[in-house]
Design a protein around this motif. Structure first.
Motif, PDB file in Angstrom:
ATOM      1  N   MET A  33     -12.564  12.396  14.502  1.00 31.94           N
ATOM      2  CA  MET A  33     -11.963  12.880  13.265  1.00 31.94           C
ATOM      3  C   MET A  33     -10.816  13.835  13.564  1.00 31.94           C
ATOM      4  O   MET A  33      -9.724  13.728  12.996  1.00 31.94           O
ATOM      5  N   ASN A  34     -11.057  14.762  14.469  1.00 32.07           N
ATOM      6  CA  ASN A  34     -10.042  15.755  14.814  1.00 32.07           C
ATOM      7  C   ASN A  34      -8.844  15.123  15.517  1.00 32.07           C
ATOM      8  O   ASN A  34      -7.711  15.602  15.388  1.00 32.07           O
ATOM      9  N   ASN A  35      -9.084  14.044  16.243  1.00 38.01           N
ATOM     10  CA  ASN A  35      -8.006  13.375  16.972  1.00 38.01           C
ATOM     11  C   ASN A  35      -7.230  12.379  16.118  1.00 38.01           C
ATOM     12  O   ASN A  35      -6.303  11.722  16.616  1.00 38.01           O
ATOM     13  N   GLY A  36      -7.612  12.231  14.865  1.00 38.29           N
ATOM     14  CA  GLY A  36      -6.908  11.302  13.989  1.00 38.29           C
ATOM     15  C   GLY A  36      -7.273   9.852  14.217  1.00 38.29           C
ATOM     16  O   GLY A  36      -6.486   8.956  13.901  1.00 38.29           O
ATOM     17  N   GLU A  37      -8.468   9.595  14.733  1.00 43.18           N
ATOM     18  CA  GLU A  37      -8.867   8.237  15.121  1.00 43.18           C
ATOM     19  C   GLU A  37      -9.752   7.541  14.095  1.00 43.18           C
ATOM     20  O   GLU A  37     -10.160   6.391  14.323  1.00 43.18           O
ATOM     21  N   ASN A 160      -4.824  19.824  11.528  1.00 40.31           N
ATOM     22  CA  ASN A 160      -4.608  18.485  12.072  1.00 40.31           C
ATOM     23  C   ASN A 160      -4.596  17.363  11.040  1.00 40.31           C
ATOM     24  O   ASN A 160      -3.912  16.355  11.235  1.00 40.31           O
ATOM     25  N   TRP A 161      -5.358  17.517   9.980  1.00 40.33           N
ATOM     26  CA  TRP A 161      -5.471  16.407   9.034  1.00 40.33           C
ATOM     27  C   TRP A 161      -4.154  16.026   8.361  1.00 40.33           C
ATOM     28  O   TRP A 161      -3.891  14.833   8.189  1.00 40.33           O
ATOM     29  N   PRO A 162      -3.327  16.990   7.929  1.00 44.01           N
ATOM     30  CA  PRO A 162      -2.085  16.580   7.252  1.00 44.01           C
ATOM     31  C   PRO A 162      -1.212  15.650   8.104  1.00 44.01           C
ATOM     32  O   PRO A 162      -0.561  14.745   7.572  1.00 44.01           O
ATOM     33  N   GLU A 163      -1.218  15.865   9.421  1.00 45.14           N
ATOM     34  CA  GLU A 163      -0.439  14.986  10.300  1.00 45.14           C
ATOM     35  C   GLU A 163      -1.197  13.714  10.635  1.00 45.14           C
ATOM     36  O   GLU A 163      -0.624  12.613  10.637  1.00 45.14           O
ATOM     37  N   ASN A 164      -2.506  13.845  10.903  1.00 44.30           N
ATOM     38  CA  ASN A 164      -3.292  12.686  11.320  1.00 44.30           C
ATOM     39  C   ASN A 164      -3.642  11.759  10.161  1.00 44.30           C
ATOM     40  O   ASN A 164      -3.777  10.548  10.354  1.00 44.30           O
ATOM     41  N   TYR A 165      -3.810  12.325   8.979  1.00 39.29           N
ATOM     42  CA  TYR A 165      -4.204  11.534   7.810  1.00 39.29           C
ATOM     43  C   TYR A 165      -3.289  11.892   6.639  1.00 39.29           C
ATOM     44  O   TYR A 165      -3.722  12.520   5.653  1.00 39.29           O
ATOM     45  N   PRO A 166      -2.018  11.504   6.715  1.00 40.25           N
ATOM     46  CA  PRO A 166      -1.055  11.900   5.680  1.00 40.25           C
ATOM     47  C   PRO A 166      -1.362  11.317   4.305  1.00 40.25           C
ATOM     48  O   PRO A 166      -0.812  11.791   3.302  1.00 40.25           O
ATOM     49  N   TRP A 167      -2.260  10.351   4.243  1.00 35.67           N
ATOM     50  CA  TRP A 167      -2.625   9.741   2.966  1.00 35.67           C
ATOM     51  C   TRP A 167      -3.593  10.614   2.172  1.00 35.67           C
ATOM     52  O   TRP A 167      -3.856  10.336   0.981  1.00 35.67           O
ATOM     53  N   ILE A 168      -4.145  11.662   2.778  1.00 36.72           N
ATOM     54  CA  ILE A 168      -5.067  12.549   2.062  1.00 36.72           C
ATOM     55  C   ILE A 168      -4.262  13.522   1.208  1.00 36.72           C
ATOM     56  O   ILE A 168      -3.369  14.217   1.704  1.00 36.72           O
ATOM     57  N   ASP A 169      -4.588  13.587  -0.065  1.00 39.22           N
ATOM     58  CA  ASP A 169      -3.935  14.518  -0.986  1.00 39.22           C
ATOM     59  C   ASP A 169      -4.179  15.952  -0.516  1.00 39.22           C
ATOM     60  O   ASP A 169      -5.326  16.339  -0.240  1.00 39.22           O
ATOM     61  N   LEU A 170      -3.130  16.743  -0.443  1.00 42.29           N
ATOM     62  CA  LEU A 170      -3.236  18.109   0.074  1.00 42.29           C
ATOM     63  C   LEU A 170      -4.154  18.986  -0.761  1.00 42.29           C
ATOM     64  O   LEU A 170      -4.687  19.991  -0.268  1.00 42.29           O
TER      65      LEU A 170
END
Length: 241
Positions: A33-37, A160-170
């Motif tokens: 999750m943390n690695n954007g995988e 990390n999430w905003p970069e790894n999972y840009p589809w998640i609403d902030l």
């Protein structure tokens, strides 16, 4: 036989903090999750299952308060319930988690209905509630010290999430930001109770086992999700329809 000397307050706290090595931040599910995988479905699975833990926290805390005869402790501990259930203008952590669910693409009904909660996750969380209901309130309070390790994992998601999972609403990150300050405050109180209560070496070692029980519980929740969403072997996957 000579009785073993108790750990000093500083050494006892150091051993408590050293238990971080068992925290689920090191579980493969959380590492991925943390690695954007993770895929969107795998993120959704985690959010939906973790909701069952979120709604159970105030129930756990209410059980601790019900067993606690000390008014001063109850007057502080009740804040944990308010933080999650909401009060005044604060809708609370449970509502913030529902918004996280919506931010990752789940509907509010999907999250609230708990339709995606895995049996292993439900079993682990229910075990925690039962422990808090039956244990001495000092011991149940000590089990909450997994919060010592929570700010790090919350900060990782914020970073990390905003970069790894840009589809998640902030808007979905409000829960993590909220808990950065709340968890630190709760840790200070829980740590004070723990360091004051456990005086003998035997008692101190019992407390470390209680904390390990809570860490095992969190790890088991991640195990259930890894099995279902990473290995794609959800419960009863091998049975015919």
């Amino acid at each position: 036989m000579t009785e073993r000397q108790p750990l000093s307050r500083a050494d006892f706290e150091a051993q408590i903090r050293d238990m971080e090595r068992y925290y689920h931040i090191h579980h493969p599910y959380h590492v991925m999750m943390n690695n954007g995988e993770l895929t969107q479905k795998q993120i959704q699975g985690w959010v939906a299952n973790r909701f069952y833990y979120q709604v159970s926290i105030p129930i756990k805390d209410a059980n601790i308060m019900a067993n606690c005869p000390d008014q001063a402790t109850r007057s502080q501990w009740v804040q944990r319930i308010l933080d999650h259930d909401g009060h005044g203008d604060d809708p609370g952590g449970i509502e913030a988690w529902i918004q996280l669910g919506e931010a990752v693409g789940l509907t509010r009904d999907e999250v609230v209905s708990q339709e995606h909660v895995l049996p292993g996750v439900r079993f682990a969380v229910d075990a925690y509630i039962n422990f808090a209901r039956r244990a001495d309130w000092h011991e149940a309070a000590s089990s909450s010290l997994t919060e010592l390790f929570a700010p790090k994992i919350h900060q990782q998601r914020i970073d990390n999430w905003p970069e790894n999972y840009p589809w998640i609403d902030l808007q979905g990150y409000r829960y993590f930001k909220k808990r950065l300050t709340e968890a630190r405050r709760d840790v200070n109180h829980g740590l004070e109770i723990t360091l004051d209560w456990y005086k003998t070496r035997e008692q101190q070692e019992k407390m470390l086992k209680i904390l390990k029980f809570k860490l095992d519980l969190l790890w088991s929740m991640a195990d259930a999700m890894y099995m279902a969403y990473i290995l794609e072997c959800p419960p009863y996957f091998n049975l015919p329809d």
